[in-house]
Design an enzyme around this catalytic site. Sequence first.
Site, short mmCIF file in Angstrom:
data_model
loop_
_atom_site.label_atom_id
_atom_site.label_comp_id
_atom_site.label_asym_id
_atom_site.label_seq_id
_atom_site.Cartn_x
_atom_site.Cartn_y
_atom_site.Cartn_z
N GLY A 247 -12.20 -4.72 1.62
CA GLY A 247 -13.61 -4.37 1.72
C GLY A 247 -14.04 -3.45 0.59
N ARG B 151 0.82 -1.22 0.00
CA ARG B 151 0.00 0.00 0.00
C ARG B 151 0.85 1.27 0.00
NH1 ARG B 151 -4.95 -1.68 4.11
NH2 ARG B 151 -6.42 -2.23 2.44
N LYS C 246 -14.65 -15.84 6.79
CA LYS C 246 -16.07 -15.67 7.10
C LYS C 246 -16.99 -15.56 5.90
CE LYS C 246 -16.71 -13.02 11.12
NZ LYS C 246 -16.68 -11.62 11.57
N GLY D 73 -6.61 -6.98 1.15
CA GLY D 73 -5.48 -7.03 2.07
C GLY D 73 -4.89 -8.42 2.20
#
Length: 400
Positions: A382, A35, A200, A358
Amino acid sequence: MRTLKDLSDISGKRVILRCDLNVPLDGSRITDDGRIIASVPTIQSLVSKGAKVIIVSHLGRPDGNVEPKYSLEPVAKRLGELLGKNVAFATDTIGLSAETAVSVLDSGEVLILENLRFNAGETAKNDDEREAFAKALANFGDLVVSDGFGVVHRKQASVYDLEKLLPSYAGLLIERELNVLQGLTTNPERPYSVVLGGSKVSDKLGVIDHLLPRVDSILIGGGMVFTFLAALGHKVGASLLEVDQIETCRGYLARADELGVKVILPTDIVVADKFAADAQFAVTSAESIEESPFGASGLGLDIGPDSARAFAEVILSSKTVFWNGPMGVFEFENFSNGTKVVADALAKVDGLSVVGGGDSAAAVRALGFPDDDFSHISTGGGASLEFLEGKAMPGLEVLQ
Ligand code: 3PG
Ligand code: MG
């Protein structure tokens, strides 16, 4: 969207540059500087035009508290190395250190202010609190360049409110991310496959829902697999399981059938006796996880070799592939095969290959794949998922 091209003379102007320098750290060691590297072109462009560059970013989730382990100081040091020039660092975000550092900054110089999220106003739900913090930041600048793609899905002071207070423009990273990601949503070349992993299911519901009618195949790995296997009626031992999502997963499988979309689940699983790098392990059929030597206490930590091969075949025959989320616990050598095989196939795709997020970005780098093996490695996890979901993102809307 307003971009750097719309900026006229900025020589001597104070530019607040919102980056996403939220990098993984091991103590003060940066374990993936992707990043920071991705932020360099915009910084260099502003420096070369003689701006005074004041960089703001968050790191981690300190929730309004000053937590030294989330200091941006190591990031300032690394950015200095990458730019080959001194990068000043202020030990607070809007206090005396920041004020002083801004006031002595010269044209073409670069300063990083301490972690935005050390201030409760940055992430406050209350509009007035956020705006008060944004106003304090705005005092430091004549204009804002927003370039933290990884955080544009957050309605936070530096991402949204600040951009309303000062003239604001998108930086080069945001432009590049949007160009590539639009290739995934506007007439993607087919076959179009999406590979989803990570722990998840609940993080991926929106994107599965949105993508089902738009893609040819969805391949599912990682910890979320077990909720899908449970939806098919299989026992999953001590593997990760989101019981409250089983019905939802069953619904997706039914809908995929109706739409003629392939949802491809692993047929074999690497099952371990514990969550550890040196765990005992065995490969079992995905339908009989509890029949491994570890019985009902076995936990699945990777997709098996047959599944990895099958996933690779689908990926290699695709013209557009988006991948978010590792296939297993890639940090442990014995459970990294699925992620490696998928990454390797993605690197060989003859078409558009995008790694989102990420964890997946960190995974491909940790496994030694050079960035240019892929069409694009997104700096947003996200954010890239929400983009694919077609959601409105506050940090982008404000730049329109
Ligand atoms: C990320 O790493 O997901 C971005 O930097 C945004 O951080 P957040 O998820 O803590 O808001
Ligand atoms: Mg996040």
